[in-house]
Design a protein around this motif. Structure first.
Motif, mmCIF file in Angstrom:
data_model
loop_
_atom_site.group_PDB
_atom_site.id
_atom_site.type_symbol
_atom_site.label_atom_id
_atom_site.label_comp_id
_atom_site.label_asym_id
_atom_site.label_seq_id
_atom_site.Cartn_x
_atom_site.Cartn_y
_atom_site.Cartn_z
ATOM 1 N N ALA A 330 44.774 60.523 18.623
ATOM 2 C CA ALA A 330 43.549 61.278 18.910
ATOM 3 C C ALA A 330 43.149 61.225 20.384
ATOM 4 N N ARG A 331 43.312 60.096 21.041
ATOM 5 C CA ARG A 331 42.847 59.960 22.425
ATOM 6 C C ARG A 331 43.857 60.483 23.439
ATOM 7 N N VAL A 332 45.062 60.790 22.997
ATOM 8 C CA VAL A 332 46.130 61.211 23.902
ATOM 9 C C VAL A 332 46.137 62.730 24.033
ATOM 10 N N VAL A 333 46.352 63.215 25.245
ATOM 11 C CA VAL A 333 46.499 64.651 25.476
ATOM 12 C C VAL A 333 47.932 65.033 25.122
ATOM 13 N N ALA A 334 48.119 65.738 24.011
ATOM 14 C CA ALA A 334 49.440 66.178 23.569
ATOM 15 C C ALA A 334 49.760 67.504 24.241
ATOM 16 N N VAL A 335 50.925 67.577 24.897
ATOM 17 C CA VAL A 335 51.267 68.751 25.701
ATOM 18 C C VAL A 335 52.503 69.455 25.150
ATOM 19 N N ALA A 336 52.332 70.730 24.842
ATOM 20 C CA ALA A 336 53.431 71.604 24.445
ATOM 21 C C ALA A 336 53.918 72.373 25.674
ATOM 22 N N ALA A 337 55.007 73.115 25.497
ATOM 23 C CA ALA A 337 55.574 73.884 26.603
ATOM 24 C C ALA A 337 55.541 75.369 26.298
ATOM 25 N N VAL A 338 55.289 76.140 27.337
ATOM 26 C CA VAL A 338 55.421 77.591 27.278
ATOM 27 C C VAL A 338 56.448 77.996 28.326
ATOM 28 N N ASP A 358 47.027 69.543 22.277
ATOM 29 C CA ASP A 358 45.802 69.750 23.054
ATOM 30 C C ASP A 358 45.953 70.727 24.202
ATOM 31 N N ALA A 359 47.145 70.789 24.797
ATOM 32 C CA ALA A 359 47.333 71.597 25.997
ATOM 33 C C ALA A 359 48.771 72.060 26.080
ATOM 34 N N CYS A 360 49.008 73.032 26.931
ATOM 35 C CA CYS A 360 50.369 73.503 27.169
ATOM 36 C C CYS A 360 50.507 73.903 28.634
ATOM 37 N N ALA A 361 51.737 73.874 29.105
ATOM 38 C CA ALA A 361 52.048 74.282 30.471
ATOM 39 C C ALA A 361 53.486 74.748 30.496
ATOM 40 N N LEU A 420 38.209 65.430 29.208
ATOM 41 C CA LEU A 420 37.229 66.160 28.410
ATOM 42 C C LEU A 420 36.915 67.515 29.020
ATOM 43 N N ALA A 421 36.834 67.574 30.348
ATOM 44 C CA ALA A 421 36.565 68.848 31.015
ATOM 45 C C ALA A 421 37.725 69.820 30.806
ATOM 46 N N LEU A 422 38.946 69.320 30.907
ATOM 47 C CA LEU A 422 40.119 70.164 30.714
ATOM 48 C C LEU A 422 40.144 70.745 29.306
ATOM 49 N N LEU A 423 39.882 69.890 28.317
ATOM 50 C CA LEU A 423 39.980 70.318 26.924
ATOM 51 C C LEU A 423 38.757 71.105 26.462
ATOM 52 N N ALA A 424 37.731 71.212 27.312
ATOM 53 C CA ALA A 424 36.556 72.013 26.960
ATOM 54 C C ALA A 424 36.822 73.503 27.144
ATOM 55 N N ALA A 425 37.895 73.838 27.862
ATOM 56 C CA ALA A 425 38.239 75.251 28.062
ATOM 57 C C ALA A 425 38.709 75.857 26.737
ATOM 58 N N PRO A 426 38.623 77.163 26.606
ATOM 59 C CA PRO A 426 39.095 77.808 25.366
ATOM 60 C C PRO A 426 40.578 77.544 25.140
ATOM 61 N N ARG A 427 40.950 77.327 23.889
ATOM 62 C CA ARG A 427 42.351 77.097 23.549
ATOM 63 C C ARG A 427 43.136 78.393 23.709
ATOM 64 N N TRP A 428 44.275 78.294 24.333
ATOM 65 C CA TRP A 428 45.154 79.451 24.499
ATOM 66 C C TRP A 428 45.603 79.941 23.129
ATOM 67 N N HIS A 429 45.860 78.991 22.249
ATOM 68 C CA HIS A 429 46.186 79.268 20.846
ATOM 69 C C HIS A 429 45.946 77.975 20.088
ATOM 70 N N PRO A 430 45.497 78.051 18.821
ATOM 71 C CA PRO A 430 45.233 76.816 18.075
ATOM 72 C C PRO A 430 46.396 75.840 18.001
ATOM 73 N N ASP A 431 47.638 76.350 18.051
ATOM 74 C CA ASP A 431 48.806 75.468 17.951
ATOM 75 C C ASP A 431 49.326 74.985 19.308
ATOM 76 N N TYR A 432 48.722 75.460 20.411
ATOM 77 C CA TYR A 432 49.216 75.104 21.735
ATOM 78 C C TYR A 432 48.118 74.584 22.662
ATOM 79 N N GLY A 433 46.890 74.621 22.227
ATOM 80 C CA GLY A 433 45.814 74.082 23.032
ATOM 81 C C GLY A 433 45.462 74.906 24.255
ATOM 82 N N VAL A 434 44.934 74.234 25.258
ATOM 83 C CA VAL A 434 44.503 74.870 26.503
ATOM 84 C C VAL A 434 45.714 75.123 27.391
ATOM 85 N N PHE A 435 45.785 76.299 27.981
ATOM 86 C CA PHE A 435 46.862 76.584 28.924
ATOM 87 C C PHE A 435 46.493 76.053 30.291
ATOM 88 N N VAL A 436 47.349 75.211 30.870
ATOM 89 C CA VAL A 436 47.117 74.608 32.185
ATOM 90 C C VAL A 436 48.024 75.285 33.197
#
Length: 437
Positions: A330-338, A358-361, A420-436
């Motif tokens: 839960a506390r870890v930022v999980a990062v997917a790839a695009v 949580d996020a993707c890049a 927290l600020a990063l993850l407050a942005a809208p999710r790019w997609h529910p399965d990929y999180g915020v796009f960084v």
């Protein structure tokens, strides 16, 4: 295909969902291609990918300290003859095992677990299944037990990168106008370590950015200048972090061999060796677990970190929504790839995904690398002169770690506040999180 890499069918609806994402990505706001960011590779490298995966599989199969649980959809790797038990449950589990006729001794303890050692080869997953059965513990809480899971540099299914690194041209010097991004922040990189000559080979990117220590050195080679399957992985990751935040410092620690193999104990130990000033921890590694349960020692190690710190980990490159640990904590930022294409970004076919991400890049990047050659059976040998191109959630993760550091300096934030600020942005997609970007 090796037995621990079964061709598992894609989850229902996945193909149509990916097509939808690819179409919707055309409208996404995407930063222009910059230093170290490479468009998605063209198709047609399947033979090289297969040869690289085969080389990794052969190295893994030769490792006498790795066992494979190969039930389709539930695969994981673990250490033989070892069982990890929560400290509070150790004695009653030990008593139960001995009563059942097992020869078991107490091993060491780390991150709130005790290692139990079996005297002979044992089906550890079967033992765990039995010990987790509530019917075995009438009137008692079920003990927390697990195999000692193997962790791998990510990586494709079960850990090996789907595509080998390829030679690349030297990166241009860092942008002097960005030298304040990440300044004063140290990112800990628990990986294969770092090349002994990384600072001198890459003075503009890595020189003076870390304190060289003998126990942080990546051994790199199988012999002479022949690279191990993931030799140089940590050096590549460090370069991506610096591209994302040119002012940041790094603290490399060895958690994996040059083959890309480690375990929960080695990751915990690497985290424990990080310098006190480290505020962002990059874990471009991970593994599947039995029954997809959270890793006990990694969860405990993360929970013990200062509340102001942040951990960023790779979602894995198995192309599945199965949770990867420690990323799924839960506390870890999980990062997917695009992948970056001419019309925008779309999900990388290899990337892990799911609501736990949580996020993707972008995962395809050029970065600092090492000198050496990578022979692939039946394929041309790849020769490297200090820079490489590589794809994986490892490198999307490193980029997000760097951008967190940049966000810290830009806003005067702690690592956790930046998370927290990063993850407050809208999710790019529910399965990929915020796009960084």
């Amino acid at each position: 295909m090796p037995p621990e890499h079964p061709d598992v069918p894609h989850p229902a609806g996945r193909v149509s969902r990916r097509r939808l994402l690819a179409a919707s990505a055309l409208a996404a706001a995407v930063a222009p291609l910059g230093v170290g960011l490479r468009p998605a590779p063209a198709l047609g490298d399947d033979a090289d990918d297969a040869a690289y995966q085969r080389a990794f599989y052969e190295a893994l199969a030769a490792d006498q300290n790795v066992r494979r649980h190969i039930a389709p959809g539930r695969q994981f790797l673990y250490r033989p003859r070892q069982l990890l038990v929560a400290a509070a449950d150790t004695q009653r589990v030990l008593i139960r095992l001995r009563a059942a006729g097992y020869s078991v001794t107490l091993g060491d303890s780390f991150a709130g677990v005790t290692r139990l050692l079996f005297g002979k080869e044992t089906d550890i997953p079967a033992v765990v299944t039995q010990l987790r059965d509530p019917q075995q513990w009438p009137g008692q809480p079920v003990p927390k037990v697990q195999p000692h899971h193997v962790m791998l540099g990510l990586g494709n299914i079960m850990g090996n990168p789907g595509s080998p690194p390829g030679p690349a041209a030297a990166l241009p010097p860092p942008d002097g106008g960005r030298r304040d991004e990440g300044a004063g922040v140290t990112v800990g990189i628990c990986d294969t370590g770092i090349c002994r000559l990384a600072g001198s080979h890459h003075p503009q990117w890595l020189g003076g950015t870390y304190l060289p220590q003998a126990d942080d050195e990546d051994p790199l080679y199988v012999h002479t200048d022949v690279l191990a399957p993931q030799g140089g992985h940590g050096t590549f990751v460090a370069g991506v972090v610096r591209q994302a935040a040119p002012g940041v410092r790094v603290d490399p620690e060895q958690a994996l061999t040059a083959t890309g193999v480690g375990d929960e104990a080695s990751v915990v130990a690497a985290m424990g060796r990080l310098a006190p000033e480290v505020s962002v921890i990059n874990l471009s590694l991970g593994g599947f677990t039995q029954d997809d349960q959270p890793s006990l020692p990694l969860a405990n190690a993360v929970a013990a970190l200062p509340s102001t710190s942040a951990v960023v980990a790779a979602a894995g490159n198995a192309g599945t929504n199965r949770p990867m640990w420690p990323a799924a904590l839960a506390r870890v930022v999980a990062v997917a790839a695009v992948s970056q294409g001419p019309d925008g970004v779309a999900p990388a076919a290899y990337s892990g995904y799911g609501p736990w991400v949580d996020a993707c890049a972008v995962g395809e990047r050029d970065s600092t690398y090492v000198e050496g050659q990578l022979p692939l059976s039946g394929r041309p040998t790849r020769v490297f002169h200090g820079f490489a191109t590589w794809a994986g959630t490892s490198f999307a993760t490193a980029y997000v770690s760097g951008r967190l550091a940049a966000l810290m300096t830009a806003g005067g934030l702690s690592a956790d506040a930046a998370r927290l600020a990063l993850l407050a942005a809208p999710r790019w997609h529910p399965d990929y999180g915020v796009f960084v970007a």
